[in-house]
Design an enzyme around this catalytic site. Sequence first.
Site, PDB file in Angstrom:
ATOM      1  N   ARG A 146     -10.054   7.524  -0.014  1.00 25.99           N
ATOM      2  CA  ARG A 146      -9.666   6.120   0.091  1.00 25.99           C
ATOM      3  C   ARG A 146     -10.861   5.215  -0.159  1.00 25.99           C
ATOM      4  O   ARG A 146     -10.786   4.247  -0.925  1.00 25.99           O
ATOM      5  CB  ARG A 146      -9.075   5.854   1.484  1.00 25.99           C
ATOM      6  CG  ARG A 146      -7.749   6.575   1.712  1.00 25.99           C
ATOM      7  CD  ARG A 146      -7.246   6.383   3.127  1.00 25.99           C
ATOM      8  NE  ARG A 146      -8.240   6.858   4.085  1.00 25.99           N
ATOM      9  CZ  ARG A 146      -7.979   7.490   5.205  1.00 25.99           C
ATOM     10  NH1 ARG A 146      -6.720   7.737   5.546  1.00 25.99           N
ATOM     11  NH2 ARG A 146      -8.934   7.866   6.003  1.00 25.99           N
ATOM     12  N   LYS A 175      -3.055  -2.717   6.109  1.00 24.15           N
ATOM     13  CA  LYS A 175      -4.161  -1.763   6.135  1.00 24.15           C
ATOM     14  C   LYS A 175      -4.945  -2.052   7.389  1.00 24.15           C
ATOM     15  O   LYS A 175      -5.395  -3.189   7.596  1.00 24.15           O
ATOM     16  CB  LYS A 175      -5.046  -1.963   4.902  1.00 24.15           C
ATOM     17  CG  LYS A 175      -6.155  -0.932   4.769  1.00 24.15           C
ATOM     18  CD  LYS A 175      -5.590   0.359   4.234  1.00 24.15           C
ATOM     19  CE  LYS A 175      -6.585   1.481   4.230  1.00 24.15           C
ATOM     20  NZ  LYS A 175      -6.026   2.673   3.583  1.00 24.15           N
ATOM     21  N   SER A 192      -1.211   1.629   7.198  1.00 21.88           N
ATOM     22  CA  SER A 192      -2.098   2.741   6.840  1.00 21.88           C
ATOM     23  C   SER A 192      -3.451   2.469   7.453  1.00 21.88           C
ATOM     24  O   SER A 192      -3.974   1.367   7.324  1.00 21.88           O
ATOM     25  CB  SER A 192      -2.273   2.832   5.318  1.00 21.88           C
ATOM     26  OG  SER A 192      -1.113   3.305   4.705  1.00 21.88           O
ATOM     27  N   ARG A 228       4.694  13.863   4.937  1.00 24.91           N
ATOM     28  CA  ARG A 228       4.647  13.230   3.609  1.00 24.91           C
ATOM     29  C   ARG A 228       5.220  14.156   2.542  1.00 24.91           C
ATOM     30  O   ARG A 228       5.979  13.729   1.673  1.00 24.91           O
ATOM     31  CB  ARG A 228       3.211  12.884   3.233  1.00 24.91           C
ATOM     32  CG  ARG A 228       2.784  11.484   3.590  1.00 24.91           C
ATOM     33  CD  ARG A 228       1.456  11.142   2.931  1.00 24.91           C
ATOM     34  NE  ARG A 228       0.451  12.133   3.259  1.00 24.91           N
ATOM     35  CZ  ARG A 228      -0.411  12.038   4.268  1.00 24.91           C
ATOM     36  NH1 ARG A 228      -0.425  10.963   5.030  1.00 24.91           N
ATOM     37  NH2 ARG A 228      -1.268  12.990   4.504  1.00 24.91           N
ATOM     38  N   GLY A 262       1.859   8.299   5.363  1.00 21.95           N
ATOM     39  CA  GLY A 262       2.104   9.028   6.602  1.00 21.95           C
ATOM     40  C   GLY A 262       1.844   8.217   7.845  1.00 21.95           C
ATOM     41  O   GLY A 262       1.111   7.228   7.813  1.00 21.95           O
ATOM     42  N   ALA A 276       4.205   6.907  10.887  1.00 22.42           N
ATOM     43  CA  ALA A 276       5.163   5.799  10.911  1.00 22.42           C
ATOM     44  C   ALA A 276       5.440   5.323  12.325  1.00 22.42           C
ATOM     45  O   ALA A 276       6.555   4.971  12.664  1.00 22.42           O
ATOM     46  CB  ALA A 276       6.449   6.231  10.209  1.00 22.42           C
ATOM     47  N   GLY A 312      10.122   1.843  11.698  1.00 21.76           N
ATOM     48  CA  GLY A 312      11.419   2.494  11.667  1.00 21.76           C
ATOM     49  C   GLY A 312      11.582   3.389  12.878  1.00 21.76           C
ATOM     50  O   GLY A 312      10.658   3.562  13.680  1.00 21.76           O
ATOM     51  N   PRO A 313      12.776   3.970  13.022  1.00 27.03           N
ATOM     52  CA  PRO A 313      13.071   4.800  14.196  1.00 27.03           C
ATOM     53  C   PRO A 313      12.212   6.057  14.219  1.00 27.03           C
ATOM     54  O   PRO A 313      11.698   6.480  13.175  1.00 27.03           O
ATOM     55  CB  PRO A 313      14.543   5.179  14.007  1.00 27.03           C
ATOM     56  CG  PRO A 313      15.050   4.423  12.832  1.00 27.03           C
ATOM     57  CD  PRO A 313      13.902   3.849  12.096  1.00 27.03           C
ATOM     58  N   GLY A 342      12.243   8.677  11.494  1.00 32.09           N
ATOM     59  CA  GLY A 342      12.729   8.045  10.271  1.00 32.09           C
ATOM     60  C   GLY A 342      11.707   7.046   9.774  1.00 32.09           C
ATOM     61  O   GLY A 342      10.527   7.166  10.076  1.00 32.09           O
TER      62      GLY A 342
END
Lengths: 364, 364, 364, 364
Positions: C54, C159, C227, C324, C344, C346, C350-351, C354
């Site tokens: 990165r 980020k 991220s 991922r 990657g 999360a 989201g739930p 998910g």
Amino acid sequence: MATRRAFVTRVPTRAPDDVEGLERLFAQGSIRPGAVVAIFGKTEGNGLVNDWTRALAARALRDALARHAGPEAAAAACLVMSGGTEGGLSPHFTVFEVRDAEEPAEPGALAVGRAHSPDLAPEALGRSGQARMVAETVERAMRDAGIDDPRDVHFVQVKCPLLTPERIADARRRGAEPVTPDTLKSMGLSRAAASLGVALALGEVEAVADATIGRDPMVFSTRASASAGVELMGHEVVVLGRGRGWSGPLRVDHATMADALDVEPVRAALARLGLAAAGQLDPGQRRRLVALLAKAEASSDGRLRGLRHTMLGDSDLASTRHARGFLGGVLAGLVGHGELYVSGGAEHQGPDGGGPVAIIVEAQ
Amino acid sequence: MATRRAFVTRVPTRAPDDVEGLERLFAQGSIRPGAVVAIFGKTEGNGLVNDWTRALAARALRDALARHAGPEAAAAACLVMSGGTEGGLSPHFTVFEVRDAEEPAEPGALAVGRAHSPDLAPEALGRSGQARMVAETVERAMRDAGIDDPRDVHFVQVKCPLLTPERIADARRRGAEPVTPDTLKSMGLSRAAASLGVALALGEVEAVADATIGRDPMVFSTRASASAGVELMGHEVVVLGRGRGWSGPLRVDHATMADALDVEPVRAALARLGLAAAGQLDPGQRRRLVALLAKAEASSDGRLRGLRHTMLGDSDLASTRHARGFLGGVLAGLVGHGELYVSGGAEHQGPDGGGPVAIIVEAQ
Amino acid sequence: MATRRAFVTRVPTRAPDDVEGLERLFAQGSIRPGAVVAIFGKTEGNGLVNDWTRALAARALRDALARHAGPEAAAAACLVMSGGTEGGLSPHFTVFEVRDAEEPAEPGALAVGRAHSPDLAPEALGRSGQARMVAETVERAMRDAGIDDPRDVHFVQVKCPLLTPERIADARRRGAEPVTPDTLKSMGLSRAAASLGVALALGEVEAVADATIGRDPMVFSTRASASAGVELMGHEVVVLGRGRGWSGPLRVDHATMADALDVEPVRAALARLGLAAAGQLDPGQRRRLVALLAKAEASSDGRLRGLRHTMLGDSDLASTRHARGFLGGVLAGLVGHGELYVSGGAEHQGPDGGGPVAIIVEAQ
Amino acid sequence: MATRRAFVTRVPTRAPDDVEGLERLFAQGSIRPGAVVAIFGKTEGNGLVNDWTRALAARALRDALARHAGPEAAAAACLVMSGGTEGGLSPHFTVFEVRDAEEPAEPGALAVGRAHSPDLAPEALGRSGQARMVAETVERAMRDAGIDDPRDVHFVQVKCPLLTPERIADARRRGAEPVTPDTLKSMGLSRAAASLGVALALGEVEAVADATIGRDPMVFSTRASASAGVELMGHEVVVLGRGRGWSGPLRVDHATMADALDVEPVRAALARLGLAAAGQLDPGQRRRLVALLAKAEASSDGRLRGLRHTMLGDSDLASTRHARGFLGGVLAGLVGHGELYVSGGAEHQGPDGGGPVAIIVEAQ
């Protein structure tokens, strides 16, 4: 006058489930199956949560002991499988026997004691209840070895449990929250609580608070060695030291390494046991070295003698694997071979970044 | 009479792209940017195909040198980044300067020479053409250092290329088949051919056949060190030894380890350089140790002194990472710190499973 | 009437530092360097603490932008590098441009806004202060995009920073204790706090308590994507949605996957955007798919639709890498290629298990 | 008229050695221990050389079968353990029973045959001799299943051996050189030779030359699935197809994926078996899906539909782990759950980068 005599034999393995070497020694009479009280194994897994080599080795050993000594003796033996033979470390079993002997007791002869704890509830893992359970088990193992004074204890091996997603879910179904939902972290907390349990039994600390466990590296035992494994929920404890009523030529001593490079206390312990050397042990000395047992860990401040190490920030390779390989090199460089019991994760086992080392030699 | 004087400085890093420490030494005048001829770096990657820490460090160093010494000097500097600081090894740069001096030449003073090769075609990698290209480059580096006799060479560092899927496809588009389609394997074959190129230049072998490269571990150089990196397609060579017209207190010597535990030749080399010790170097000696450069590898027969090691059968962790961590422990145990240049992959660099060690000290 | 128009271009890379493809598009005029406001990159690292791809990609992109658009524009661009291209995911950059346009505003045209936050103190990471800082930054990015109603926001990329041993030590020197000493865990907590900051800005939650962050997976944003990277201590925010005064054919919508196999909401979003398909998108549809952005994670209960998964107990391979690769397969199976931004970790995105999916297409 | 009837049951596991679920089904009568002819297991190891979960699972299963059906039936069962449940794949056993039945034969009913080969010499592994041994074994398994026409074979599972450092040394002691000294590579070559053996038996190729094995991806079987494991030196073969004299509602068909994203042939096969769906199978359809068996691999040219993948250049994570997780996502996305037998390493098993998929459903 009847005494007991400890025998300690290293048996190389070709795979985690390889018991052929062991059975050959049974057949030759070099090891008596019924006298086996404990086996410490180094297996070639990662030493972490999903290290199934430990379960495989334990299953193969239990089956072999059952075939040769019956199911009861097999069930009673303490099987402490430690995963991870990084670098030049070599997979092997170290077999501890206790036989009845006719020789007179010798002061200083190696004494071996053992005890099992009941199963631990998943939610007690990593908390003070685990420490107290271990302390009580260590005391029973000391009595088994005929050791009255904690100062005569040189090594306490504890096999302790870890959390799995299933065990965490079990606890939660009963409304109890485990100390961590992170399975890898649970291994460290279990070793931490178990080691403070040893410190408690040996009088190195007076009490163990939840808040100390896994948090305060200044509190530690100089003689504890804990390995976590998925294959049990209780504890298996083996104590090595000097006790009443033991005979034979084996002697044990220990050293405390202040950091991963602190070799001088180890050299001094070797010298006390008759193996003084400038540089590496020579082949004759090496043959008299029966076992070397040590704990490895990365120092928590990310430094070794002021220089940055990268063990804690490596997301590809767990710090315990780093630490075992490196300390394996340090110690094997001293003694000249890699068939050493170097076990990872030394929470409260010696100072932060350092650790305990026990040495068993055959006296001349 | 004008001489040249070599300066060697270790600079710890906090990240692969951390050049703050270096720039601080530039600012203090401790290192002269325009005098820098080479930097050997240990970076915290995996040392394998996808180790981008080497490219990142090289980019940061090139930028820093360009800022302080201009783009030409930056382009000429040999930047040899070796990934992998397993265990207690510590990321750092070792900066080699060559400055003009007024002192008289001292016999035995450290001499440093360097040379670059042209780019290698991907299909030549790992084959005899690469070895000849490297041999020719080593000879130019020796001339640069004023070294006439190959016996006065104590260390030859070669940075060599590796194959990537793209480079393989490039070769195939031209109808040429690379030596292997396996990128990880290409690193080993490149180091192998480069090391035999060093052996050729030093008169340790008379010729290099394709069939020897990466196959016959009995053929090796005692002074080659090769690192493969994705960031170049040519070679960068740095020679350390004793040459005509050098001054200053730095001295270099080397040892050949027969296996990963063969510490006595290293102890002997330290003693020849004035650092004799039973056990570990003491703090005063440690300060005089300027650099230790070594190569690590797993023995190809899966054994270390007769005992099985598991480095070659570990599909989670490359054998070079195992080997660096372990040898790092062996050597750091001797000298007392982990800021060592221990580099992985020692094909034809010392005996199978062993390797070359070079030591630079400041004479008293 | 003057409008703004967003351009989104995917550029494949051959390495993290490969900007040749980008510079070719600059040269061709397909991308205008001065119009670039953000680049989302998928790089081939591990996506974890020691993922230096990165930093390498960001450095190469910054240098390229500076060469072509000047240092100021380069510094202002939001560079969001997400490591990890497991399985068939393909490394690439997604370049977002905002150009002035003459076309009339089109309702529904893609709007892009951005903002930067100041640096975060290491001890604020993973706590409510970080969430509030992010919420404020998201609001500024919405204003930049001309979005008044949070319901018009379809994706918010943040980020955010992570802890390193050095940053932890920094905080401790100032007497402050970071939220965790575990660097890998810090990535998750930073993403967690940042995502709840997005939820706060979008009105999905009313407040964020320390105790919610990283703990309560029932609280989440349906449109956040965070991220963590070692290369910054502040935040970079990019908002995608529908705003006032935008023109051009690009359209954006989003779906929320209830678990890693919940493909039907994604198929429905594709259909709403004109890409209805039984089975996989056909090649013509695939060409109209400009970008797919998604978050992946292992469900915290160790189950996927009632069946055990092993992502959380795998000590060799981090769960984010598992997740991922798997979600990459699920989504690439739908759309027919792997040049997707699947990121990657999360937490609160989201739930549990998910995650959010944003889709940008070119309207016909 | 007496027929045979195949039963296929998926049993989730909580660990590699978890046979509780299996024994519960024995106790309920759902599975008859004496009728078990094969068990395919997905275990949670790395699927590579040091994946001991396979040996552990096989040992636990053998012990359980011996307890319930006697040692002879236990020894005869084909136990094919495939390591690797990356991403959302779920560890489980798929149990194949063959029972005597009274129902009339049904054309198209699932037929199951099996056979074992003798042990292979380590030096024959990966060479044409292995292929011929496997072809002969497949023919015996077809006869066992009552399958006359190779076109009626839809899946052939072969469990094949791999090389270990010990096996290589064994061969060398006898003066024979194994095909490779690289243990990981030996797994691929063993699967390659075994798969070409299947192609030979099915008439897909006419002969197998040493030079084809592991080299020419254009030569392949559309129905072979090979898994290598350390726990055997022979082969175990299970054939699934349509044969004479079988009854019951199970049906099998297969598809060939041209690449890892080629879902349409799988959707077509599902449709032929009565499970047509736009998008994912619905819960009712999902219940009728008895088993899905597939092979995963990274394409050897480093591309998937023209886009670069990074599976072959990732030195931290083997390409087979990448490929299983990704294809697992693709297929689980279609069928809606992760209890699939997705096995890694598809050398000569379907086209390069693609692979065979077999599907077993319960007809309505």
